[in-house]
Design a protein around this motif. Structure first.
Motif, PDB file in Angstrom:
ATOM      1  N   GLY A 133      85.793 -42.702  36.182  1.00  0.00           N
ATOM      2  CA  GLY A 133      86.193 -43.850  37.004  1.00  0.00           C
ATOM      3  C   GLY A 133      85.738 -43.733  38.442  1.00  0.00           C
ATOM      4  O   GLY A 133      85.420 -44.734  39.094  1.00  0.00           O
ATOM      5  N   GLN A 134      85.706 -42.499  38.964  1.00  0.00           N
ATOM      6  CA  GLN A 134      85.275 -42.296  40.347  1.00  0.00           C
ATOM      7  C   GLN A 134      83.762 -42.401  40.507  1.00  0.00           C
ATOM      8  O   GLN A 134      83.274 -42.913  41.518  1.00  0.00           O
ATOM      9  CB  GLN A 134      85.740 -40.920  40.835  1.00  0.00           C
ATOM     10  CG  GLN A 134      87.242 -40.741  40.848  1.00  0.00           C
ATOM     11  CD  GLN A 134      87.654 -39.348  41.281  1.00  0.00           C
ATOM     12  OE1 GLN A 134      86.873 -38.635  41.894  1.00  0.00           O
ATOM     13  NE2 GLN A 134      88.881 -38.950  40.960  1.00  0.00           N
ATOM     14  N   LYS A 135      83.028 -41.904  39.503  1.00  0.00           N
ATOM     15  CA  LYS A 135      81.562 -41.926  39.580  1.00  0.00           C
ATOM     16  C   LYS A 135      80.996 -43.309  39.273  1.00  0.00           C
ATOM     17  O   LYS A 135      80.156 -43.819  40.010  1.00  0.00           O
ATOM     18  CB  LYS A 135      80.963 -40.894  38.619  1.00  0.00           C
ATOM     19  CG  LYS A 135      81.143 -39.450  39.068  1.00  0.00           C
ATOM     20  CD  LYS A 135      80.534 -38.498  38.054  1.00  0.00           C
ATOM     21  CE  LYS A 135      80.561 -37.061  38.554  1.00  0.00           C
ATOM     22  NZ  LYS A 135      79.623 -36.816  39.665  1.00  0.00           N
ATOM     23  N   MET A 136      81.441 -43.921  38.179  1.00  0.00           N
ATOM     24  CA  MET A 136      80.890 -45.215  37.755  1.00  0.00           C
ATOM     25  C   MET A 136      81.704 -46.343  38.381  1.00  0.00           C
ATOM     26  O   MET A 136      82.420 -47.087  37.701  1.00  0.00           O
ATOM     27  CB  MET A 136      80.889 -45.312  36.228  1.00  0.00           C
ATOM     28  CG  MET A 136      80.053 -44.245  35.542  1.00  0.00           C
ATOM     29  SD  MET A 136      78.320 -44.237  36.071  1.00  0.00           S
ATOM     30  CE  MET A 136      77.755 -45.815  35.459  1.00  0.00           C
ATOM     31  N   THR A 137      81.592 -46.467  39.676  1.00  0.00           N
ATOM     32  CA  THR A 137      82.309 -47.526  40.382  1.00  0.00           C
ATOM     33  C   THR A 137      81.637 -48.877  40.140  1.00  0.00           C
ATOM     34  O   THR A 137      80.493 -48.962  39.678  1.00  0.00           O
ATOM     35  CB  THR A 137      82.336 -47.235  41.887  1.00  0.00           C
ATOM     36  OG1 THR A 137      80.978 -47.192  42.378  1.00  0.00           O
ATOM     37  CG2 THR A 137      83.011 -45.900  42.174  1.00  0.00           C
TER      38      THR A 137
END
Length: 337
Positions: A133-137
């Motif tokens: 969730g943090q990487k694929m914003t």
């Protein structure tokens, strides 16, 4: 298009897949059915992903772009092919031919980039699930998607800009059912060395970079999967990637045969071209829907909501009809509870 000492060429002749009228009629029916199924399948994927909140994730965001690309990719060549299968004169204007070349390049190049982006998405999901969730914003996903469109457009623009300056000789016959840049080079009276160099470099660079990204992503994915102790976990992870990997093999395998085949117009070259421009846009939504439980569940939810909406409309229409009938018989002053 003025050609100096050569005659002005206004159209090309597409020789197609067969000269036999009976075979052409069969091919027309076959490709018409495939094209209609392609439209329905990809439009259904777009609708389901758009309306179902469970599919509002990066993976399905990229898949919606892939479905739209498949619609554009197939529509760039198949309608003209269907027209020529029923026509006596199987022609296409020079401008129409160049436009077809541009859209094939644009959609094909964009799809290659998008498949590599989807490979990166699978890498993050499997190798870094807690940080997914943090990487694929949302911002990154949109940037990757529009970056794929931009690179595809740039590749197509450079090649078509050079192709527009080509002069064409008396031979107007293209041994193919559609216009693609390799098929136009033998018809040109101009020096095509620059065109060929740009085509080769852009195609190799485009294909090489996207393929390297896909291979590198899947190397890391396989390494991570093999480290999973549970056999059910490993099979689930492999199953997650199988749809995308199948789409990659179909697209790159047939495109490689088409653009690096030495014999233009050979049966194998035509078959590979049909594979990636006609069959692959049909197969992609089937791969992602039939092998994906989330998509199948979303399709059921979408149709259930649609049926409920239709029943609601029918009920409201029936209620309005009863109301109007009471007004007719008892007058406007009659109170209706």
């Amino acid at each position: 298009m003025a050609l100096g000492n050569h005659s002005t060429i206004t159209e090309f002749i597409l020789l197609g897949l067969s000269a036999d009228p009976k075979i052409q009629a069969l091919l027309f029916v076959l490709f018409l059915v495939i094209y209609l199924q392609t439209l329905v399948g990809n439009l259904m994927m777009l609708l389901v992903i758009r309306t179902d909140s469970h599919l509002h994730t990066p993976m399905y965001f990229f898949l919606s772009h892939l479905s739209f690309l498949d619609l554009c990719f197939s529509s760039a060549t198949v309608p003209k092919m269907l027209e020529n299968l029923l026509s006596q004169r199987k022609t296409i204007s020079v401008r129409g031919c160049l436009a077809q070349v541009f859209f094939v390049f644009d959609t094909g190049g964009t799809e290659g980039c998008l498949l590599s982006v989807m490979a990166y998405d699978r890498y993050v999901a499997i190798c870094h699930p807690l940080l997914y969730g943090q990487k694929m914003t949302n911002k990154l996903c949109k940037g990757l998607a529009w970056g794929s469109w931009g690179l595809g457009f740039l590749d197509a623009f450079l090649n078509i800009l050079l192709a527009m300056s080509l002069d064409f000789c008396e031979d107007q016959s293209i041994p193919h059912y559609s216009c693609e840049l390799p098929s136009l080079f033998p018809l040109s009276c101009s020096d095509i060395s620059m065109n060929f160099t740009v085509l080769l470099c852009s195609s190799l660079l485009h294909a090489l970079v996207t393929c390297v990204l896909i291979v590198f992503s899947y190397a890391l994915i396989v390494s991570t999967i093999l480290s999973i102790s549970s056999s059910s976990g490993r099979s689930k992870a492999f199953f997650t990637c199988s749809s995308h990997l199948t789409a990659v093999l179909l697209f790159y395998g047939s495109a490689f045969l088409r653009y690096f085949m030495p014999n233009a117009g050979s049966p194998l070259e035509l078959i590979s071209s049909v594979q990636y421009s006609v069959v692959t846009p049909l197969v992609n939504p089937l791969i992602y829907s039939l092998k994906n439980n989330e998509v199948k569940a979303a399709v059921r939810r979408t149709f259930t909501k649609y049926l409920q909406y239709c029943r609601k409309l029918t009920t409201e229409d029936d209620g309005e009809l009863v109301y109007r009938s009471k007004i007719f018989w008892f007058g406007d002053n009659q109170r209706i509870s």
